[in-house]
Design an enzyme around this catalytic site. Structure first.
Site, short mmCIF file in Angstrom:
data_model
loop_
_atom_site.label_atom_id
_atom_site.label_comp_id
_atom_site.label_asym_id
_atom_site.label_seq_id
_atom_site.Cartn_x
_atom_site.Cartn_y
_atom_site.Cartn_z
N HIS A 1 52.62 104.90 65.73
CA HIS A 1 52.39 103.47 66.02
C HIS A 1 52.88 102.63 64.86
O HIS A 1 52.59 101.45 64.76
CB HIS A 1 50.88 103.20 66.23
CG HIS A 1 50.18 104.31 66.95
ND1 HIS A 1 50.42 104.58 68.28
CD2 HIS A 1 49.30 105.26 66.53
CE1 HIS A 1 49.68 105.62 68.64
NE2 HIS A 1 49.01 106.06 67.62
N HIS B 1 49.42 101.36 55.36
CA HIS B 1 50.15 101.65 56.59
C HIS B 1 50.43 100.34 57.30
O HIS B 1 49.89 99.30 56.92
CB HIS B 1 49.34 102.58 57.51
CG HIS B 1 48.04 102.00 57.94
ND1 HIS B 1 46.87 102.13 57.19
CD2 HIS B 1 47.73 101.23 58.99
CE1 HIS B 1 45.91 101.49 57.81
NE2 HIS B 1 46.40 100.93 58.89
N HIS C 1 51.12 98.28 61.25
CA HIS C 1 51.05 98.24 62.71
C HIS C 1 52.13 97.26 63.12
O HIS C 1 52.22 96.16 62.56
CB HIS C 1 49.69 97.73 63.20
CG HIS C 1 48.54 98.54 62.70
ND1 HIS C 1 47.94 99.54 63.44
CD2 HIS C 1 47.88 98.52 61.51
CE1 HIS C 1 46.95 100.07 62.73
NE2 HIS C 1 46.90 99.48 61.55
N GLU D 1 47.46 93.59 64.53
CA GLU D 1 46.20 93.97 65.19
C GLU D 1 45.27 92.77 65.28
O GLU D 1 44.76 92.43 66.34
CB GLU D 1 45.54 95.09 64.39
CG GLU D 1 46.38 96.36 64.43
CD GLU D 1 45.53 97.59 64.41
OE1 GLU D 1 44.81 97.78 63.42
OE2 GLU D 1 45.55 98.34 65.39
N HIS E 1 48.19 97.18 56.24
CA HIS E 1 46.80 97.46 55.82
C HIS E 1 46.78 98.33 54.57
O HIS E 1 47.39 99.40 54.55
CB HIS E 1 46.06 98.18 56.96
CG HIS E 1 45.75 97.28 58.11
ND1 HIS E 1 45.52 97.75 59.39
CD2 HIS E 1 45.66 95.93 58.18
CE1 HIS E 1 45.29 96.74 60.19
NE2 HIS E 1 45.36 95.61 59.48
N THR F 1 40.43 100.44 63.11
CA THR F 1 40.97 99.90 64.38
C THR F 1 41.52 101.01 65.27
O THR F 1 41.99 100.75 66.37
CB THR F 1 42.13 98.92 64.10
OG1 THR F 1 43.20 99.67 63.49
CG2 THR F 1 41.68 97.80 63.21
N THR F 2 41.45 102.24 64.75
CA THR F 2 41.90 103.37 65.57
C THR F 2 40.81 104.43 65.55
O THR F 2 39.99 104.45 64.63
CB THR F 2 43.20 103.99 64.99
OG1 THR F 2 42.93 104.40 63.65
CG2 THR F 2 44.34 102.99 65.00
#
Ligand SMILES: NS(=O)(=O)c1ccc(C(=O)O)c(S(=O)(=O)NCCc2ccccc2)c1
Ligand SMILES: [Zn+2]
Length: 228
Positions: free
Chosen positions: A65, A94, A96, A106, A119, A201-202
């Site tokens: 992702h 990382h 997104h 996100e 993030h 968030t995951t």
């Protein structure tokens, strides 16, 4: 276990079946409604401060992702602001992003998505002995979120990272980053931020994150924030 993802059959609406915390009361991401965000005077009293080292020999992973760089830095410190008296240490950073630069972040701001979101994940080394332990506690992690805005100028530090992506075209592949990376350069110059108590968030969506989302995006080029 079935692989979680973002499709109707394995996306956020069904994560709670496999990951109970995903059905909790402080789930991230959220839409940041700037009209009801309250400014908290004692946050201004204790400035949020950060200190990072430049790091070499970093490994980057294709997460499927976006990308993730494992960057445990014992010499890094994030403290103050909403973090009370505790010191948080960088573990990884990382991003997104989406198929186009029209979406990918996100968090959204008043319903608006950015092209992507970086993030920087930190854990509370004052109270806990490991990242995994910290992720089991409501004040265990602190994640700095920085929005990506698409513009004409590329970001040199992000370029050092995305220039390696051609070597990790598939989810689960790793490669080394040849350059030295200084996470400080990812942060915007304007240091205003929104903060709230949320979650990963995951999956497993642990409700263990003190979110700190910078108001000012950083500018990257279209190529730097969309996967091909
Ligand atoms: N968007 S976010 O900042 O919430 C986030 C996204 C992905 C991950 C990850 O698993 O790499 C992470 S992580 O590095 O915090 N790992 C979470 C999964 C995990 C929990 C407990 C121990 C190890 C890993 C955070
Ligand atoms: Zn993230």
């Amino acid at each position: 276990a079935a692989e979680w993802g973002y499709s109707p059959t394995n996306g956020p609406d069904v994560w709670a079946r496999l990951f109970p915390q995903a059905g909790g009361a402080r789930q991230s991401p959220v839409d940041i409604c700037t009209s009801i965000a309250s400014s908290d005077s004692n946050l201004e009293m204790k400035k949020l401060t950060f200190a990072y080292e430049s790091q070499s020999d970093l490994r980057i992973l294709n997460t499927g992702h976006g990308w993730k760089v494992e960057a445990p830095q014992s010499g890094s410190r994030l403290e103050g602001g909403p973090l009370g008296e505790d010191i948080y240490q960088l573990e990884q950073f990382h991003c997104h992003w989406g198929e186009t630069s029209a979406e990918g972040s996100e968090h959204t701001v008043d319903g608006r998505a950015y092209a992507g979101e970086l993030h920087l994940v930190h854990w509370n080394t004052t109270k806990y002995q490991s990242f995994a332990e910290a992720a089991q506690h409501p004040d265990g992690l602190a994640v700095l979120g920085v929005f990506f805005d698409v513009g004409n100028e590329s970001n040199d530090e992000i370029e050092k990272i995305v220039s390696t992506l051609s070597e990790i075209k598939f989810k689960g592949q790793f490669t080394d980053i040849p350059d030295v990376i200084d996470p400080t350069t990812f942060l915007p110059s304007g240091l205003g931020y929104w903060t709230y108590l949320g979650s990963l968030t995951t999956p497993p969506c642990n409700e263990c994150v003190i979110w700190i989302v910078y108001k000012e995006p950083i500018t990257v080029t279209e190529e730097q924030v969309t996967y091909h």
